[in-house]
Design an enzyme around this catalytic site. Sequence first.
Site, short mmCIF file in Angstrom:
data_model
loop_
_atom_site.label_atom_id
_atom_site.label_comp_id
_atom_site.label_asym_id
_atom_site.label_seq_id
_atom_site.Cartn_x
_atom_site.Cartn_y
_atom_site.Cartn_z
N ASP A 157 0.85 -1.19 0.00
CA ASP A 157 0.00 0.00 0.00
C ASP A 157 0.89 1.25 0.00
OD1 ASP A 157 -2.50 1.46 0.31
OD2 ASP A 157 -1.79 1.91 2.33
N THR A 207 -3.24 5.41 -4.12
CA THR A 207 -2.13 6.11 -3.45
C THR A 207 -0.81 5.91 -4.19
OG1 THR A 207 -1.89 4.18 -2.00
CG2 THR A 207 -3.19 6.01 -1.17
N THR A 208 -0.60 4.71 -4.73
CA THR A 208 0.64 4.46 -5.49
C THR A 208 0.57 5.16 -6.84
OG1 THR A 208 0.79 2.31 -4.40
CG2 THR A 208 2.19 2.65 -6.32
N ASP A 220 -9.29 -0.38 1.96
CA ASP A 220 -9.20 0.33 0.67
C ASP A 220 -10.41 0.02 -0.20
OD1 ASP A 220 -6.82 1.39 1.44
OD2 ASP A 220 -5.57 0.33 -0.01
#
Length: 534
Positions: free
Chosen positions: A65, A98-99, A391
Amino acid sequence: MVSLNPVRILKNEAEEEKAELARLSSFVGAIAVGDLVKSTLGPKGMDKILVSYGRNAGSVEVTNDGATILKSVGVDNPAAKILVDMSRVQDDEVGDGTTSVTVFAAELLREAEKLIELKIHPQTIIAGWRRALDVARDALTKSAQDHSGDEEKFKEDLMNIARTTLSSKILSQHKEYFSKLAVEAVLRLKGSGELSAIQLIKKSGGCLEDSFLDEGFLLDKKPGVHQPKRIENAKILIANTPMDTDKIKVFGSHIKVDSMSKIADLELAEKEKMKDKVNKILNHKCNVFVNRQLIYNYPEQLFADANVMAIEHADFDGIERLALVTGGEIVSTFDNPELVKLGTCELIEQVMIGEDTLLRFSGVKLGEACTIVIRGATHQIVEEAERSLHDALCVLTATVKESRVVFGGGCSETLMACAVLKAASETPGKESIAMEAYARALMQLPTVIADNAGYDSAQLVSELRAIHTQGTSTMGLNMDTGKIGCMKELGITESYAVKRQVVMSASEAAEMILRVDNIIKCAPRRRMPDNRPC
């Protein structure tokens, strides 16, 4: 006569980086952060091991994550910190991407570095990026589909989004099972988006497929000794109050007595005071008392005599969620029973999960409340499974609010890149060069996904771009076969809200970093010897 020596206006130990040096420092820091998380992107992305030092020395986390990795890594570079904050905001806002947002921002800055070497001014680059962002956002909006009017199709969309989100996580081998869990939990919310009504409980042991959804609220506590273990039609008083022996809490105070009988009198007075407090609580006509703080032996015995279930040390998160789902309120004083709102539920009973005993609150007032119990072989697996499921729940909740969906697998990025390239070819001046750089940065996302899977990214991405240029806008990368595939047929869809947030956040963060032409580090505060008298 004017001196030609440079005038220093900053303190001795203050540092200043100017112009090209400041810009280079920003680019290096941001690109390094992007490269750090790049290998975790996509369904075949790798994990990172995070080892703690200091207070939590020796604790190990295994995760892919992006937000968790960046939050745990201490960075000194100012531009890198901006990307770390952006990743955290993305996680708070929509829960996923997020990545992607970090990698995209880093690739934008990598392209900007090349343009600056060509002597293109940062403001010209920013103007081109803004045009490109508008074009990309319009293309994304036009490609989005909305099936919220058809309940069956919308549920299938949610299932596809959950599968796509979990594909890149530790739960990818069990994505069908966990997708159903997540979609069922979110649909119970009936569009309210009240994620706090869904509780995640982690219990090591068993395997991931032993996880289950429980309709009700589970509290990881036990009732007191000799108290009822099962209560029907519960009336619950939720409190945050000290139930230990009252002490004189004045620093440095002492009590002097001249005989042991005086100590006995003090103890008796304390018991009477506690008995009065318990009687005030019982006057609320409750049969369950849940307290955030400890309940000592004497009040516990009084509750047992009154046939009231007393639960101690329920953490603050636990009692806040319990108050939400049972319709009660948290109180600290008990003088006005008529003003206090008690929580209600149909049944409280004990249940066994693995080797642990928990309390289940069934038939709670907030009907959509539920608990997902996550099982796993090790502590690290359970923690990562909880992050992955959280998530998925966040993305599904965002999709219920903003019901449009777009295709994944690099399809949306290629679609936006093709639209930006077409607009760039019609734009005069240097801004068109910046727009082309923006399109190249967008195409880096499917390139990285293919690279992480071990496939020939140059071949796949060139094929994908050619197909999109010909007008087939549903094609993307099928990472199971290493070929181009139709995302509509494969059911690889993502939330429009997540994808839009990725593009906008990354563009804004990259623009902010590109504007910088000076970095000033303040002089550290000197520690002076303390010569004051004691």
